[in-house]
Scaffold this motif. Structure first.
Motif, PDB file in Angstrom:
ATOM      1  N   LYS A   2       0.840  -1.198   0.000  1.00 41.48           N
ATOM      2  CA  LYS A   2       0.000   0.000   0.000  1.00 41.48           C
ATOM      3  C   LYS A   2       0.875   1.246   0.000  1.00 41.48           C
ATOM      4  O   LYS A   2       2.059   1.194   0.322  1.00 41.48           O
ATOM      5  N   LYS A   3       0.249   2.359  -0.314  1.00 49.17           N
ATOM      6  CA  LYS A   3       0.969   3.622  -0.344  1.00 49.17           C
ATOM      7  C   LYS A   3       1.081   4.210   1.060  1.00 49.17           C
ATOM      8  O   LYS A   3       0.241   3.979   1.923  1.00 49.17           O
ATOM      9  N   PHE A   4       2.141   4.972   1.275  1.00 52.36           N
ATOM     10  CA  PHE A   4       2.258   5.796   2.467  1.00 52.36           C
ATOM     11  C   PHE A   4       1.969   7.229   2.056  1.00 52.36           C
ATOM     12  O   PHE A   4       2.447   7.672   1.026  1.00 52.36           O
ATOM     13  N   PRO A   5       1.197   7.978   2.825  1.00 51.32           N
ATOM     14  CA  PRO A   5       0.615   7.621   4.120  1.00 51.32           C
ATOM     15  C   PRO A   5      -0.764   6.986   3.986  1.00 51.32           C
ATOM     16  O   PRO A   5      -1.379   7.023   2.922  1.00 51.32           O
ATOM     17  N   CYS A   6      -1.212   6.412   5.069  1.00 49.24           N
ATOM     18  CA  CYS A   6      -2.601   5.981   5.229  1.00 49.24           C
ATOM     19  C   CYS A   6      -3.021   4.880   4.271  1.00 49.24           C
ATOM     20  O   CYS A   6      -4.212   4.691   4.003  1.00 49.24           O
ATOM     21  N   GLY A   7      -2.049   4.143   3.749  1.00 50.40           N
ATOM     22  CA  GLY A   7      -2.362   3.062   2.831  1.00 50.40           C
ATOM     23  C   GLY A   7      -2.893   3.521   1.492  1.00 50.40           C
ATOM     24  O   GLY A   7      -3.312   2.712   0.666  1.00 50.40           O
ATOM     25  N   GLY A   8      -2.886   4.842   1.268  1.00 50.39           N
ATOM     26  CA  GLY A   8      -3.417   5.374   0.017  1.00 50.39           C
ATOM     27  C   GLY A   8      -4.931   5.396  -0.037  1.00 50.39           C
ATOM     28  O   GLY A   8      -5.518   5.695  -1.083  1.00 50.39           O
ATOM     29  N   TYR A   9      -5.593   5.089   1.072  1.00 52.64           N
ATOM     30  CA  TYR A   9      -7.052   5.055   1.086  1.00 52.64           C
ATOM     31  C   TYR A   9      -7.629   6.471   1.030  1.00 52.64           C
ATOM     32  O   TYR A   9      -7.060   7.409   1.596  1.00 52.64           O
ATOM     33  N   PRO A  10      -8.781   6.655   0.364  1.00 50.50           N
ATOM     34  CA  PRO A  10      -9.379   7.987   0.249  1.00 50.50           C
ATOM     35  C   PRO A  10     -10.009   8.448   1.558  1.00 50.50           C
ATOM     36  O   PRO A  10     -10.387   7.636   2.403  1.00 50.50           O
ATOM     37  N   GLN A  11     -10.115   9.754   1.719  1.00 43.90           N
ATOM     38  CA  GLN A  11     -10.723  10.324   2.913  1.00 43.90           C
ATOM     39  C   GLN A  11     -12.200   9.949   2.983  1.00 43.90           C
ATOM     40  O   GLN A  11     -12.831   9.634   1.979  1.00 43.90           O
ATOM     41  N   ASP A  12     -12.722   9.975   4.185  1.00 43.52           N
ATOM     42  CA  ASP A  12     -14.121   9.620   4.404  1.00 43.52           C
ATOM     43  C   ASP A  12     -15.074  10.589   3.702  1.00 43.52           C
ATOM     44  O   ASP A  12     -14.758  11.769   3.514  1.00 43.52           O
ATOM     45  N   LYS A  13     -16.255  10.088   3.371  1.00 43.09           N
ATOM     46  CA  LYS A  13     -17.289  10.929   2.780  1.00 43.09           C
ATOM     47  C   LYS A  13     -17.834  11.921   3.807  1.00 43.09           C
ATOM     48  O   LYS A  13     -18.246  13.024   3.467  1.00 43.09           O
ATOM     49  N   LYS A  14     -17.842  11.504   5.074  1.00 44.52           N
ATOM     50  CA  LYS A  14     -18.356  12.334   6.150  1.00 44.52           C
ATOM     51  C   LYS A  14     -17.511  12.092   7.389  1.00 44.52           C
ATOM     52  O   LYS A  14     -17.135  10.959   7.672  1.00 44.52           O
ATOM     53  N   ILE A  15     -17.212  13.142   8.135  1.00 40.73           N
ATOM     54  CA  ILE A  15     -16.389  13.015   9.335  1.00 40.73           C
ATOM     55  C   ILE A  15     -17.285  13.123  10.553  1.00 40.73           C
ATOM     56  O   ILE A  15     -18.001  14.113  10.730  1.00 40.73           O
ATOM     57  N   VAL A  16     -17.262  12.097  11.383  1.00 43.99           N
ATOM     58  CA  VAL A  16     -18.187  12.036  12.521  1.00 43.99           C
ATOM     59  C   VAL A  16     -17.481  12.025  13.871  1.00 43.99           C
ATOM     60  O   VAL A  16     -18.128  12.151  14.907  1.00 43.99           O
ATOM     61  N   THR A  17     -16.162  11.869  13.887  1.00 48.51           N
ATOM     62  CA  THR A  17     -15.416  11.804  15.147  1.00 48.51           C
ATOM     63  C   THR A  17     -14.800  13.152  15.474  1.00 48.51           C
ATOM     64  O   THR A  17     -14.055  13.706  14.661  1.00 48.51           O
TER      65      THR A  17
END
Length: 201
Positions: free
Chosen positions: A59-74
């Motif tokens: 996976k890519k660095f940072p964050c495994g290359g995963y996309p940001q969330d559609k909505k932030i709840v935390t």
């Protein structure tokens, strides 16, 4: 914000009876199957290290290359202490865990808690992570990140990282000092190889 003690649920899956993988599940991480607001879901390799393995590509660095969330709840507040008891984690005799914040989408980090040997560890009673009192506010989708990273003590040299999109409520106006995470065990990206001291179990 209502305080929740069930904040860091690190869970593991055991592959081929010997290779245990792990992932942070709260705060909800990008592309995690338990994250209802994920832009996409990775059922197969979310638990795998960034190095890849067990049928998972690197996976890519940072964050495994995963996309940001559609909505932030935390939302976390400056000075808030987060704690939980762990029930089911990968072993590898523990290793080096670092919890950190990023205000620029994972380009730079401020380590806010470090655990050696015991993390992640089914025999340890839990970790406490405090959001710094001097943490400034952050409400920029994709830039405000809570990161968990882990370098295992035993087995193949692996580098794990999960990122959670969060909001921060603070009073400070000065940025946090950069205290970089340990970047290692991810060739050719990071040439440094680290073998953390493990526990005796």
């Amino acid at each position: 914000m209502k305080f929740s003690s069930a904040l860091f649920a690190i869970f593991a899956t055991f592959i081929a009876s010997v290779s245990s993988h792990s992932s942070m599940s709260f705060p909800p991480t990008r592309s995690h199957p338990l994250n209802k607001n994920a832009a996409d879901i990775d059922f197969d390799c979310i638990l795998a290290p960034l190095n890849g393995g067990s049928g998972c590509a690197p996976k890519k660095f940072p964050c495994g290359g995963y996309p940001q969330d559609k909505k932030i709840v935390t939302t976390f507040k400056a000075g808030e202490v987060i704690s939980d008891k762990q029930k089911d984690q990968a072993r590898h005799n523990g290793g080096l865990c670092e919890f950190s914040l990023s205000y620029d989408g994972g380009k730079t980090y401020t380590v806010i808690a470090t655990y050696k040997k015991t993390c992640p560890d089914i025999f340890f009673d839990g970790w406490k992570v405090k959001i710094p009192e001097n943490a400034p506010s952050c409400d920029s989708p994709g830039n405000c990140i809570f990161s968990w990273s882990w370098i295992n003590a035993v087995g193949n040299r692996e580098f794990y990282q999960n990122c959670a999109d969060i909001k921060l409520e603070g009073n400070a106006t000065e940025p946090l000092p950069i205290i970089d995470i340990t970047r290692a065990n991810l060739p050719p990206l990071f040439n440094k190889i680290v073998t953390p001291e493990g526990d005796d179990l």
